[in-house]
Design a protein around this motif. Structure first.
Motif, PDB file in Angstrom:
ATOM      1  N   ALA A 139      11.233 -16.894   9.863  1.00  0.00           N
ATOM      2  CA  ALA A 139      11.026 -17.283  11.267  1.00  0.00           C
ATOM      3  C   ALA A 139      11.164 -18.777  11.475  1.00  0.00           C
ATOM      4  N   ASP A 140      11.066 -19.551  10.408  1.00  0.00           N
ATOM      5  CA  ASP A 140      11.292 -21.000  10.459  1.00  0.00           C
ATOM      6  C   ASP A 140      10.423 -21.680  11.520  1.00  0.00           C
ATOM      7  N   GLY A 141       9.176 -21.254  11.577  1.00  0.00           N
ATOM      8  CA  GLY A 141       8.226 -21.907  12.478  1.00  0.00           C
ATOM      9  C   GLY A 141       8.268 -21.428  13.916  1.00  0.00           C
ATOM     10  N   GLN A 142       9.225 -20.563  14.257  1.00  0.00           N
ATOM     11  CA  GLN A 142       9.270 -20.041  15.626  1.00  0.00           C
ATOM     12  C   GLN A 142       8.166 -19.000  15.830  1.00  0.00           C
ATOM     13  N   HIS A 143       7.755 -18.844  17.076  1.00  0.00           N
ATOM     14  CA  HIS A 143       6.640 -17.956  17.374  1.00  0.00           C
ATOM     15  C   HIS A 143       6.981 -16.505  17.053  1.00  0.00           C
ATOM     16  N   ILE A 144       5.980 -15.801  16.523  1.00  0.00           N
ATOM     17  CA  ILE A 144       6.052 -14.358  16.333  1.00  0.00           C
ATOM     18  C   ILE A 144       4.991 -13.716  17.210  1.00  0.00           C
TER      19      ILE A 144
END
Length: 298
Positions: A139-144
Motif C-alpha cells: 500500500a506504500d503508506g496509502q490509506h486502507i
C-alpha cells in the motif's frame, strides 16, 4: 418514510422465497447445496469493461484486485462480502464495491474466503489476515479502508480485533460496516419481534449458519462473534443499519459497547430498510452510498 421502490423490493424478496430458504435448518442446507452448483466468485463481465481486474492466489484461495481503468489509485478498499459465511460473493456486491471504488479513486481488494460448512472460522480468519497483510505490504503508506456487509462486516471486525491483539493497533483508516452480523449466536430475545418484518432473514437459519461457521471455536468466541471481544483500540467504525433487519437488536448492543470502549464510531439507522439494502437500486441505496463515499473521501 420508506420509498415506493424499497417497498417493491420487500415484495420481490418475499415472492422470490429468500426467507423460505432459511426458514428451517433443512431448508438452509438445501439452499447451500443448490448455490454451490451455481457459485461464481468472478466479477461480472460488464465490470471488466471499465475496470482492470487481477486475480492472485493466496494459500490456495483467490484474492481479486480491481481498479477503474485510467485512474490513479489514491487509496485501497479491503472488502469482505456477506452471505452468512455460507454464500459466495454476488454480482450485486461486486457492483456495490466497484461503485465505491470508482467514486473514491480506490483499488478494491476482495479476498474470496473459503465458505462454511466446508470450511470453518479457524481457516477463514487467518486467510483474511494474510490477504490484509499482503495489501499492507504494497500500500506504500496509502490509506486502507476495511468495508464489509453482513457476515463480511462481522469478519471485518474480527480482523481488526486480531490486528489490535497482535500489534496493538490496526492500520486501517476506518471500518465501514453495513448491516453487520456481530453476534452469530442469534440468542437475543428481541430478534423474534423483528422477524415478521424482515423480508429476508430468519433466526433459525442464521443460528445454524453461525454454528457451522464457528466450528470448534464456538459461536461465542470473539473471533466468530466480535461483540464478545475487546473493542478498545479499534479504528473508527461507521455502521449503517435498517430497521427491518433482525440483526438490529444485536447491533444496538454493539454500538453501546463501542461507546463504553471509547471507540470513535457513527451509527446511521435507515427507517424501513432491510438487510443489506445498499445492494439494490432505490433512493435509500443512493443516500447510503453517498454517505459512505463521503466517509471515504475525508
Amino acid at each position: 418514510m420508506a420509498s415506493l421502490k424499497s417497498k417493491y423490493w420487500v415484495m420481490m424478496l418475499k415472492l422470490m422465497g429468500k426467507k423460505r430458504n432459511r426458514a428451517t435448518v433443512e431448508a438452509l442446507y438445501q439452499d447451500i447445496a443448490k448455490r454451490r452448483k451455481q457459485d461464481n466468485y468472478k466479477p461480472p463481465e460488464k465490470l471488466a469493461q471499465h475496470f482492470t481486474i487481477k486475480e492472485e492466489m493466496l494459500d490456495g484461495f483467490p484474492v481479486i484486485r480491481a481498479k477503474e481503468k485510467n485512474t490513479s489509485v489514491r487509496q485501497y478498499l479491503f472488502y469482505l462480502h456477506g452471505g452468512a459465511y455460507v454464500g459466495e460473493i454476488l454480482p450485486q456486491q461486486w457492483e456495490f464495491i466497484a461503485h465505491l471504488a470508482a467514486r473514491t479513486h480506490a483499488e478494491v481488494v476482495v479476498p474470496i474466503y473459503p465458505l462454511a460448512p466446508e470450511h470453518k472460522a479457524a481457516e477463514v480468519l487467518p486467510f483474511v489476515q494474510a490477504a490484509y497483510h499482503a495489501l499492507e505490504a504494497r500500500a506504500d503508506g496509502q490509506h486502507i479502508h476495511i468495508i464489509g456487509d453482513s457476515a463480511g462486516a462481522g469478519l471485518a471486525l474480527a480482523l481488526a480485533q486480531a490486528e489490535v491483539a497482535a500489534h496493538g493497533t490496526c492500520s486501517a483508516r476506518q471500518l465501514l460496516l453495513v448491516s453487520p452480523w456481530v453476534d452469530v449466536t442469534m440468542e437475543n430475545e428481541n430478534i423474534l419481534a423483528l422477524e415478521g418484518r424482515d423480508p429476508w432473514l430468519t433466526q433459525v437459519g442464521l443460528a445454524e449458519a453461525g454454528r457451522c461457521y464457528a466450528g470448534d471455536w464456538g459461536t461465542r468466541d470473539p473471533r466468530v462473534s466480535p461483540t464478545f471481544g475487546p473493542l478498545a483500540g479499534l479504528p473508527p467504525c461507521h455502521i449503517l443499519m435498517g430497521t427491518r433487519d433482525i440483526l438490529l437488536p444485536d447491533v444496538k448492543i454493539f454500538t453501546e459497547k463501542l461507546a463504553r470502549a471509547e471507540v470513535r464510531y457513527s451509527y446511521r439507522q435507515y427507517p424501513g430498510m432491510f438487510h443489506c439494502w445498499v445492494m439494490l437500486d432505490m433512493p435509500e441505496t443512493r443516500a447510503a452510498r453517498e454517505e459512505m463515499i463521503g466517509l471515504l473521501q475525508r
